[in-house]
Design a protein around this motif. Structure first.
Motif, PDB file in Angstrom:
ATOM      1  N   LEU A  22      -1.682  26.044  31.126  1.00  0.00           N
ATOM      2  CA  LEU A  22      -2.059  24.637  30.972  1.00  0.00           C
ATOM      3  C   LEU A  22      -3.037  24.463  29.814  1.00  0.00           C
ATOM      4  O   LEU A  22      -3.008  23.465  29.092  1.00  0.00           O
ATOM      5  CB  LEU A  22      -2.679  24.156  32.286  1.00  0.00           C
ATOM      6  N   PHE A  35       1.618  23.622  35.008  1.00  0.00           N
ATOM      7  CA  PHE A  35       1.028  22.878  36.124  1.00  0.00           C
ATOM      8  C   PHE A  35       1.762  23.177  37.417  1.00  0.00           C
ATOM      9  O   PHE A  35       1.156  23.359  38.479  1.00  0.00           O
ATOM     10  CB  PHE A  35       1.051  21.366  35.828  1.00  0.00           C
ATOM     11  N   LEU A  38       0.793  26.575  38.649  1.00  0.00           N
ATOM     12  CA  LEU A  38      -0.550  26.478  39.231  1.00  0.00           C
ATOM     13  C   LEU A  38      -0.472  25.884  40.633  1.00  0.00           C
ATOM     14  O   LEU A  38      -1.091  26.372  41.583  1.00  0.00           O
ATOM     15  CB  LEU A  38      -1.418  25.620  38.307  1.00  0.00           C
ATOM     16  N   VAL A  42      -1.512  27.454  44.326  1.00  0.00           N
ATOM     17  CA  VAL A  42      -2.417  26.840  45.291  1.00  0.00           C
ATOM     18  C   VAL A  42      -1.749  26.746  46.668  1.00  0.00           C
ATOM     19  O   VAL A  42      -2.356  27.040  47.702  1.00  0.00           O
ATOM     20  CB  VAL A  42      -2.850  25.440  44.797  1.00  0.00           C
ATOM     21  N   VAL A  45      -1.766  30.099  48.375  1.00  0.00           N
ATOM     22  CA  VAL A  45      -3.081  30.398  48.964  1.00  0.00           C
ATOM     23  C   VAL A  45      -3.254  29.607  50.251  1.00  0.00           C
ATOM     24  O   VAL A  45      -3.726  30.114  51.264  1.00  0.00           O
ATOM     25  CB  VAL A  45      -4.211  30.058  47.963  1.00  0.00           C
TER      26      VAL A  45
ATOM     27  N   LEU B 168      -4.968  18.726  36.846  1.00  0.00           N
ATOM     28  CA  LEU B 168      -5.746  19.965  36.896  1.00  0.00           C
ATOM     29  C   LEU B 168      -6.928  19.801  37.854  1.00  0.00           C
ATOM     30  O   LEU B 168      -7.199  20.681  38.683  1.00  0.00           O
ATOM     31  CB  LEU B 168      -6.227  20.318  35.490  1.00  0.00           C
ATOM     32  N   LEU B 171      -5.737  19.902  41.451  1.00  0.00           N
ATOM     33  CA  LEU B 171      -5.347  21.219  41.950  1.00  0.00           C
ATOM     34  C   LEU B 171      -6.570  22.098  42.193  1.00  0.00           C
ATOM     35  O   LEU B 171      -6.592  22.872  43.151  1.00  0.00           O
ATOM     36  CB  LEU B 171      -4.376  21.884  40.983  1.00  0.00           C
ATOM     37  N   LEU B 174      -7.727  21.051  45.429  1.00  0.00           N
ATOM     38  CA  LEU B 174      -6.869  21.513  46.516  1.00  0.00           C
ATOM     39  C   LEU B 174      -7.062  23.005  46.772  1.00  0.00           C
ATOM     40  O   LEU B 174      -7.026  23.456  47.924  1.00  0.00           O
ATOM     41  CB  LEU B 174      -5.408  21.213  46.177  1.00  0.00           C
ATOM     42  N   LEU B 175      -7.291  23.775  45.708  1.00  0.00           N
ATOM     43  CA  LEU B 175      -7.547  25.207  45.893  1.00  0.00           C
ATOM     44  C   LEU B 175      -8.827  25.388  46.710  1.00  0.00           C
ATOM     45  O   LEU B 175      -8.898  26.231  47.606  1.00  0.00           O
ATOM     46  CB  LEU B 175      -7.664  25.887  44.529  1.00  0.00           C
TER      47      LEU B 175
END
Lengths: 106, 488
Positions: A22, A35, A38, A42, A45, B168, B171, B174-175
């Motif tokens: 990104l 994106f 990524l 997430v 996880v 970005l 996210l 969210l992480l």
């Protein structure tokens, strides 16, 4: 190392790859793909990490479904914007300023 | 009673988004007016209900957490719901006249506007981390669409840049949510606080909070992550810029502030708090400085937003390991700053839009002679500027005064310097606009005169920002109302 932890670690690696993409890539479609990578990281996880209390946890699975819907909506919007941008300007990246516009961005 | 209120608050924006999608711009405007009436009434009634009876938790559709969506209706949330109703209605009324109904893509303004409003309400009331994420994404996608409505290449550039930054940020948030769920096994903020009360703080759990706050700071455009904001807010149509600057960036800040206030004490650190405060101070100084140097009127206002966001982040150092009274002052200052900035910045962007409409140019230099022929629009701009500078009796003054007292009360004098420098620099950029407009221009009136309704809306908002300082006490007393059932 347990299997769920492996998922979570793989997710972290995917997050790293996506983040690098990104920030480094300039082609807008590549940025969008980064994106998505990524985002997948997430989600991995999110489902991988909470499993270690014995058996899978149903709540993150439901969350990830919602998350995927949100990611698809965002991707669709981005694709529409990028396509329109390409049609109007003929460019596939944000780097070089179009000649018509000066100032504004410092 | 509350059932109907909550249903009205959350259901009408979504329903109106779908309704306005079916019709063109002009009919959409009529439908929107009806929707605004409902929203304003519902928000006002809810605010009155909460200020009388106190806050409560509300399970949407009778489903309780963790399966259902639990909303947290406290004093702060309803204050922001009411603020959203006021600012969004003003922007919608302005947009109904300002936006050209003949361009075919402008019909999407109303659906996007309503989706934005529903996202905002969801964020103010959201009680669990994941639904806050969904609300944030709804807001971002609608806001990006609104920026792209400009239609030009520059607007598309700005909106793509904005979209990438917003995604970005989401996210990263969210992480953080994923890590927090993995650690604590719950998504509700109250649940995490409860867990932390019972157990010792696990090592490394600050990382989740750091990720979430970093993502939210990117979405709020905190220095040095602010680069996406000025193009997006500068290029959008003026009512859209007003919505974005007044409300959208506040949503992500609100979540960051809620997280910090509830989890900052156990999970944060002094260094992190000071670092965020330092970034906020840099935003105040650097944003104001750049605002003084912009050649285009709306860029001045956009950079001023970057600066004003900086003040909000002073909340972080001013509430970390300080006495209860100082933390209360900082919280009150932050709330007043959010409200007064929302009102003043919306007024300023709408007034700037009127000025651009009148002069036909977006440059500051084009304002020459405006003061002679269009004093009304310029006056709203100036009144909004008074609140941004923080002169009494405006809301901005009350906010900065509280922040000042909190800085002195906790012996962190360096933030006082930032507050003073920011006030002076904002005076410089507001007076720069005035200087340009007072220069002697042509003898005859060559300006387009916008309709009275366009001029009235920013004036009302600016007067509200100015008068906020006088009614700060009742507003703050509602904001401080606790929840009936605080343990959940």
């Amino acid at each position: 190392m347990t299997v769920p932890l492996l998922y979570a670690l793989a997710g972290t690696v995917l997050c790293g790859i996506g983040l690098l993409g990104l920030l480094w890539l300039s082609h807008l479609l590549r940025k969008l793909l980064a994106f998505n990578i990524l985002g997948s990281g997430v989600f991995l996880v999110l489902v991988g990490l909470p499993q270690h209390q014995g058996g899978p946890d149903p709540v993150p699975q439901a969350l990830v479904l919602t998350g995927i819907v949100v990611a698809i909506a965002a991707t669709a919007l981005a694709v529409v914007l990028i396509r329109r941008y390409y049609h109007l300007s003929g460019m596939t990246s944000l780097e070089d300023e179009p000649p018509a516009r000066k100032g504004g961005r410092q | 009673m509350t059932l109907y209120l909550m249903a009205g608050l959350l259901f009408t924006p979504l329903a109106w988004a779908v309704l306005t999608l079916l019709v063109g711009f002009t009919r959409g405007r009529l439908i929107t007016w009806a929707g605004i009436l409902v929203q304003v009434l519902v928000s006002l009634t809810l605010w009155l209900a909460v200020s009388r009876d106190g806050g409560f938790y509300y399970g949407l559709g009778g489903w309780d957490a963790p399966l259902g969506i639990e909303l947290r209706v406290d004093g702060l949330a309803v204050t922001f719901v009411l603020l959203t109703a006021v600012v969004a209605s003003a922007c919608a009324i302005h947009a109904g006249v300002y936006i050209d109904p003949d361009k075919p893509w402008h019909r999407y303004f109303w659906p996007l506007f309503w989706f934005l409003w529903s996202g905002l309400n969801a964020v103010w009331l959201g009680g669990d981390l994941f639904n806050l994420y969904v609300g944030l994404e709804l807001i971002s996608l609608a806001a990006v669409g609104l920026v792209a409505l400009g239609g030009s290449v520059a607007a598309l550039r700005a909106s793509i840049r904005y979209l990438l930054a917003a995604l970005l940020g989401s996210l990263a948030y969210l992480l953080g949510v994923a890590l927090m769920y993995g650690q604590f096994g719950t998504l509700s903020i109250a649940g995490v606080v409860f867990w932390l009360d019972q157990h010792p703080v696990p090592a490394g759990s600050g990382l989740a909070l750091a990720l979430m706050i970093a993502g939210l700071a990117l979405k709020t455009a905190l220095f040095p992550l602010h680069r996406w904001l000025p193009p997006a807010h500068g290029i959008a149509r003026s009512p859209v810029s007003a919505l974005l600057s007044a409300l959208v960036i506040k949503a992500s800040f609100y979540i960051a502030a809620r997280l910090w206030l509830e989890l900052g004490e156990p999970l944060g650190s002094l260094a992190a708090a000071q670092l965020v405060g330092l970034m906020g101070s840099a935003a105040v100084v650097w944003g104001s400085w750049l605002a003084c140097r912009q050649p285009e009127l709306k860029q001045v206002v956009a950079y001023s937003s970057v600066a004003q966001i900086g003040y909000l982040f002073l909340l972080f150092p001013l509430t970390y390991s300080v006495s209860e009274s100082v933390a209360l002052q900082a919280r009150q200052g932050m709330t007043l700053q959010v409200i007064s900035h929302a009102l003043a910045k919306a007024a300023m962007f709408l007034a700037a839009g009127n000025l651009i409409l009148s002069t036909g140019s977006s440059r500051v230099n084009a304002l020459t002679g405006v003061s002679r022929f269009l004093p009304f629009s310029l006056f709203s701009f100036g009144l909004a500027g008074v609140s941004l500078m923080g002169l009494p009796p405006s809301g901005g003054f009350a906010a900065k005064w509280l922040l000042l007292q909190a800085s002195l009360g906790s012996a962190q004098w360096w933030w006082v310097l930032v507050l003073l420098a920011g006030g002076l620099l904002s005076a410089v950029y507001v007076f720069r606009i005035y200087r340009a407009s007072f220069l002697d221009g042509p003898e005859t009136d060559q300006f387009y005169h916008p309709p009275r309704s366009l001029e009235l809306v920013p004036m009302v908002l600016a007067l509200m920002a100015l008068g906020l300082g006088l009614v700060a006490d009742p507003v703050l007393s509602v904001m401080a109302l606790p929840l009936e059932d605080g343990s959940r």
